[in-house]
Design an enzyme around this catalytic site. Structure first.
Site, PDB file in Angstrom:
ATOM      1  N   CYS A 139       0.835  -1.203   0.000  1.00 18.72           N
ATOM      2  CA  CYS A 139       0.000   0.000   0.000  1.00 18.72           C
ATOM      3  C   CYS A 139       0.869   1.252   0.000  1.00 18.72           C
ATOM      4  O   CYS A 139       1.450   1.614   1.024  1.00 18.72           O
ATOM      5  CB  CYS A 139      -0.907  -0.023   1.234  1.00 18.72           C
ATOM      6  SG  CYS A 139      -1.877   1.480   1.409  1.00 18.72           S
ATOM      7  N   CYS A 142      -0.377   4.089   2.313  1.00 20.13           N
ATOM      8  CA  CYS A 142      -0.089   3.863   3.741  1.00 20.13           C
ATOM      9  C   CYS A 142       1.392   4.119   4.039  1.00 20.13           C
ATOM     10  O   CYS A 142       1.723   4.707   5.060  1.00 20.13           O
ATOM     11  CB  CYS A 142      -0.398   2.424   4.143  1.00 20.13           C
ATOM     12  SG  CYS A 142      -1.911   1.756   3.474  1.00 20.13           S
ATOM     13  N   ASP A 143       2.271   3.645   3.187  1.00 21.73           N
ATOM     14  CA  ASP A 143       3.693   3.573   3.556  1.00 21.73           C
ATOM     15  C   ASP A 143       4.616   4.462   2.730  1.00 21.73           C
ATOM     16  O   ASP A 143       5.809   4.556   3.027  1.00 21.73           O
ATOM     17  CB  ASP A 143       4.179   2.108   3.416  1.00 21.73           C
ATOM     18  CG  ASP A 143       3.399   1.184   4.330  1.00 21.73           C
ATOM     19  OD1 ASP A 143       3.016   1.634   5.416  1.00 21.73           O
ATOM     20  OD2 ASP A 143       3.178   0.022   3.954  1.00 21.73           O
TER      21      ASP A 143
END
Ligand code: NAP
Length: 313
Positions: A139, A142-143
């Protein structure tokens, strides 16, 4: 007693809170069935992990994935849908009402709408599990920020790989897309954007066979599938976007599925068990868009409403 439900016995129980689940909740709520949504672990589903969604109608400039999920939720709640942060752990579909056991309790449901979505496929190479959260990710939204001024590798050649790869160029100094063929599967607009982005380079006909490092990811082992040649490619991160697998394990043996585990539905979103409906990516290997999942969710709720009407006549 809430209209449409009696304690833990509900008329419509929806499993999952992605675009399909929350659209089903909106329609069932407006039919005054007081649906209960077991939201699972990710409100908004996979769409909520997308930085910006540019192809959901009504948002000419795009909309954040998480924001869209919250809007869906608010709209469904406004009409009387209930949401619980709970996850189903077992289901018994052998008789109605259906029994659904969750992490927090147990529910009886006159109808069930399954919108449990899909999860990213893993490469299954050495190092992938060991470096999860230490350089390996599924993701970018997200990261991605962890990779500011770093180099990343993106695996895959579909829409997800290119979209997430483009997102990663906000942070990373270089984004190297490793694809097993020499042609991309992604749509034309994303292909054009990726090819024109100076931070993106492609390595064709190549697979990642190992993810390597000490404490965190430091390199990947690449193999050219045509020549068999192996190389070590230094990188700080590996983002894997090679498709999805449906989250249907809970229903194995109780509902008809195809060979890949997608729940089989007819055009009315009906599964092989009357009163059980499925919508969104758990039942859709073909389109897998926010708009199509939302449409399937709405259709499932409309049909569940009709099903309940036939039962009470
Ligand atoms: P996908 O379209 O199935 O693409 C998966 C990619 O991973 C393909 O390029 C495939 O290679 C590659 N791949 C599969 N298994 C592999 C393996 N073991 N090793 C190396 N490479 C592997 O999946 P997706 O990109 O997640 O997209 C899924 C669906 O969501 C699609 O319908 C897509 O259109 C949609 N989507 C749309 C958008 C958008 O419209 N903006 C954004 C994201 C996703 P091959 O090409 O050789 O098969």
């Amino acid at each position: 007693m809430i209209n449409g439900s009696n304690g833990n016995h509900v008329k419509v129980l929806i499993l999952g809170s992605g675009p399909a689940g929350l659209s089903a909740a909106l329609y069932a709520a407006r039919a005054e069935l007081a649906p209960l949504v077991l939201m699972g672990t990710q409100l908004g589903g996979q769409a909520a992990l997308t930085y910006i969604i540019e192809n959901y109608p009504g948002f000419p400039k795009g909309v954040g994935g998480a924001e869209l999920g919250e809007l869906f939720q608010k709209q469904a709640e406004h009409f009387g849908a209930r949401m619980e942060f709970d996850t189903a752990t077992a289901v018994d579909l052998s008789q109605r009402p259906f029994k659904v056991t969750t992490e927090m309790g147990e529910y009886l449901a006159d109808t069930l709408i399954i919108t449990t979505g899909a999860s990213p496929v893993h490469l299954n190479v050495p190092g992938e599990d060991a470096f999860l959260g230490r350089g390996v990710s599924y993701c970018a939204t997200c990261d991605g920020a962890f990779f500011k001024d770093k180099r990343v590798v993106v695996v895959g050649g579909g829409d997800s790989a290119l979209e997430e790869g483009l997102f990663l160029t906000r942070y990373a100094t270089s984004v190297t897309i490793v694809h097993r063929r020499n042609q991309l599967r992604a749509g034309a607009i994303l292909q054009k954007r990726a090819r024109e982005n100076p931070k993106i380079q492609f390595i064709w006909n190549t697979v990642v066979t190992e993810i390597m490092g000490q404490e965190k990811v430091e390199a990947v082992r690449l193999k050219n599938v045509e020549t068999g040649e192996e190389t070590i490619f230094e990188t700080d991160g590996v983002f894997i976007f090679i498709g999805h697998t449906p989250n249907s394990q809970l229903f194995q043996g109780q509902l008809q599925m195809d060979e890949r585990g997608y729940i089989v539905v007819d055009h009315l979103m009906q599964t092989s068990v009357p009163g059980v409906f499925a919508a969104g990516e758990v039942a859709d290997p073909h389109f897998r868009q926010v708009v199509t999942s939302a449409g399937m969710g709405a259709a499932a709720a409309i049909q569940a409403t009709r099903f309940l009407q036939t039962q009470s006549n």
